[in-house]
Write a protein that holds these residues in place. Structure first.
Motif, PDB file in Angstrom:
ATOM      1  N   LEU A  56       0.833  -1.200   0.000  1.00 22.81           N
ATOM      2  CA  LEU A  56       0.000   0.000   0.000  1.00 22.81           C
ATOM      3  C   LEU A  56       0.869   1.253   0.000  1.00 22.81           C
ATOM      4  N   PHE A  78      -6.982   6.187  -1.568  1.00 28.40           N
ATOM      5  CA  PHE A  78      -6.082   5.072  -1.225  1.00 28.40           C
ATOM      6  C   PHE A  78      -6.677   4.208  -0.129  1.00 28.40           C
ATOM      7  N   LEU A  79      -7.406   4.831   0.793  1.00 28.37           N
ATOM      8  CA  LEU A  79      -8.077   4.044   1.828  1.00 28.37           C
ATOM      9  C   LEU A  79      -9.145   3.155   1.199  1.00 28.37           C
ATOM     10  N   ARG A  80      -9.828   3.699   0.187  1.00 30.99           N
ATOM     11  CA  ARG A  80     -10.842   2.889  -0.501  1.00 30.99           C
ATOM     12  C   ARG A  80     -10.183   1.723  -1.238  1.00 30.99           C
ATOM     13  N   SER A 134     -11.206  -1.934  -0.606  1.00 22.89           N
ATOM     14  CA  SER A 134     -11.856  -2.616  -1.737  1.00 22.89           C
ATOM     15  C   SER A 134     -10.957  -3.642  -2.408  1.00 22.89           C
ATOM     16  N   THR A 168     -12.230  -6.984  -3.509  1.00 20.62           N
ATOM     17  CA  THR A 168     -13.158  -7.117  -4.640  1.00 20.62           C
ATOM     18  C   THR A 168     -12.511  -6.752  -5.976  1.00 20.62           C
ATOM     19  N   TRP A 202      -9.807   1.674 -12.592  1.00 26.94           N
ATOM     20  CA  TRP A 202     -10.455   1.381 -11.313  1.00 26.94           C
ATOM     21  C   TRP A 202     -10.131   2.473 -10.300  1.00 26.94           C
ATOM     22  N   THR A 210     -11.797   5.751 -11.182  1.00 27.19           N
ATOM     23  CA  THR A 210     -13.226   5.727 -10.842  1.00 27.19           C
ATOM     24  C   THR A 210     -13.422   6.054  -9.363  1.00 27.19           C
ATOM     25  N   ASN A 228     -15.455   9.325  -8.213  1.00 28.06           N
ATOM     26  CA  ASN A 228     -16.672   9.172  -7.402  1.00 28.06           C
ATOM     27  C   ASN A 228     -16.557   9.923  -6.084  1.00 28.06           C
ATOM     28  N   LEU A 229     -15.395   9.880  -5.487  1.00 20.69           N
ATOM     29  CA  LEU A 229     -15.186  10.643  -4.252  1.00 20.69           C
ATOM     30  C   LEU A 229     -15.324  12.140  -4.525  1.00 20.69           C
TER      31      LEU A 229
END
Lengths: 147, 193
Positions: free
Chosen positions: B28, B61-63, B67, B70, B80, B83, B87-88
């Motif tokens: 990460l 980055f937390l998302r 995520s 998935t 990805w 997106t 969206n944020l």
């Protein structure tokens, strides 16, 4: 066709048209003064945007990016735990207070009614908020990405 | 994309997400180090505020972290991730401005600056830059997005098409209409003076 040629204007300015498309567009350009005027406008726009850039942040901010994220996450967890603790204490305190109040025959009626109504109002607000959040979550097209 | 569209980097980004899924925090950190500035700049282009763009980039980055389970590793990472950022940004704008995802009137005017490295910068007037800032703020989210990706990120139509999962022809069309609107808004600003 005119509409398609106008849309090709963007591709022409950016050098993204194929050779055949470019020739077709240039033929249209020669015939259409409005199209030529649009072309000049787009070129001017490109010049202006080419002279500006997004602001950046100081190096020390970037150097602390990861630590800053970590601290935010820690604080987020801290706030959640604090909130849960506060809710538990509040509910317990409310329960104890109301229990003693209703058990006390000398407590004024207006106080009992006021606290009861206030308590019911609080519950309704909480339920309404939870419903709204669930409603938004169920309709969130991006929840698979954003979860 | 993001100037790192070569296959080797894409594979590495995907592999990093797989490692993140397996609980590797170093993966990460590597991903963050690689993409933090890009994430910030994209968010900045979409919301027009440095502080919020910074927060959005970190939240992205937390998302990714949350995520990762998935994430389909057969799919490229950049679309990805983009997106998530978009969206944020939309959510932020929705909460603040409430209408057509236009930028709110913010006091921060420093998110778009004259590029001192270009020789033409000496002749561009601050007024023109100010007009551009204002005009960008008034564009819809989708128009500002396509302008940001092409004009400020310097992405090719193919890269944009790949990122947004739309045909190349649609990129061209969207750019045409977005530029028309932007040019119109700037003409309007000039006319108001």
């Amino acid at each position: 066709m005119v509409k398609n040629k106008r849309e090709m204007l963007a591709g022409y300015v950016d050098g993204e048209l194929s050779e055949a498309e470019r020739q077709t567009f240039e033929a249209a350009l020669a015939q259409d003064p409005d199209l030529r005027a649009e072309l000049e406008e787009f070129k001017r726009l490109q010049e202006v945007t080419g002279m500006v850039q997004y602001a950046d942040l100081p190096d020390e901010v970037w150097e602390n990016y990861w630590q800053s994220m970590y601290r935010k996450t820690e604080r987020g967890i801290g706030w959640i735990l604090l909130s849960i603790g506060a809710i538990i204490l509040l509910c317990f305190g409310l329960y104890e207070t109301m229990g003693r109040l209703f058990a006390d025959p000398e407590a004024p009626l207006w106080l009992k009614i006021g606290l009861s109504v206030g308590g019911v109002g609080l519950i309704i607000l909480l339920v309404s908020y939870i419903r709204e959040r669930l409603f938004a979550y169920n309709r969130d097209r991006y929840k698979e990405v954003m979860k | 994309m993001y100037s790192e569209g070569n296959d080797k980097t894409m594979v590495t980004d995907m592999a990093l997400v797989v490692d993140i899924r397996n609980g590797d925090k170093k993966a990460l950190a590597t991903l963050i180090e690689r993409h933090k500035k890009t994430a910030f700049r994209i968010a900045l282009g979409l919301v027009g505020n440095k502080d919020d763009a910074y927060d959005i980039s970190q939240e992205a980055f937390l998302r990714v972290y949350r995520s990762a389970a998935t994430y389909d590793e057969k799919q490229p990472f950049q679309p990805w991730f983009y997106t998530i950022i978009a969206n944020l940004s939309r959510t932020w704008l929705r909460r603040r401005s409430l209408r057509d995802n236009r930028m709110v009137e913010l006091d921060d005017v420093s998110w778009l600056l004259v590029d001192d490295r270009t020789p033409e910068a000496a002749v561009i007037k601050e007024e023109t830059v100010s007009d551009l800032r204002q005009a960008l703020k008034e564009l819809s989210f989708e128009d500002r997005e396509i302008i940001m990706l092409q004009h400020f990120r310097g992405m090719s139509y193919e890269e944009i098409a790949h990122l947004l999962s739309i045909p190349k022809g649609t990129v061209m069309s969207r750019l045409y209409y977005a530029r028309k609107k932007l040019a119109g808004l700037m003409r309007l600003k000039n006319g108001e003076k």
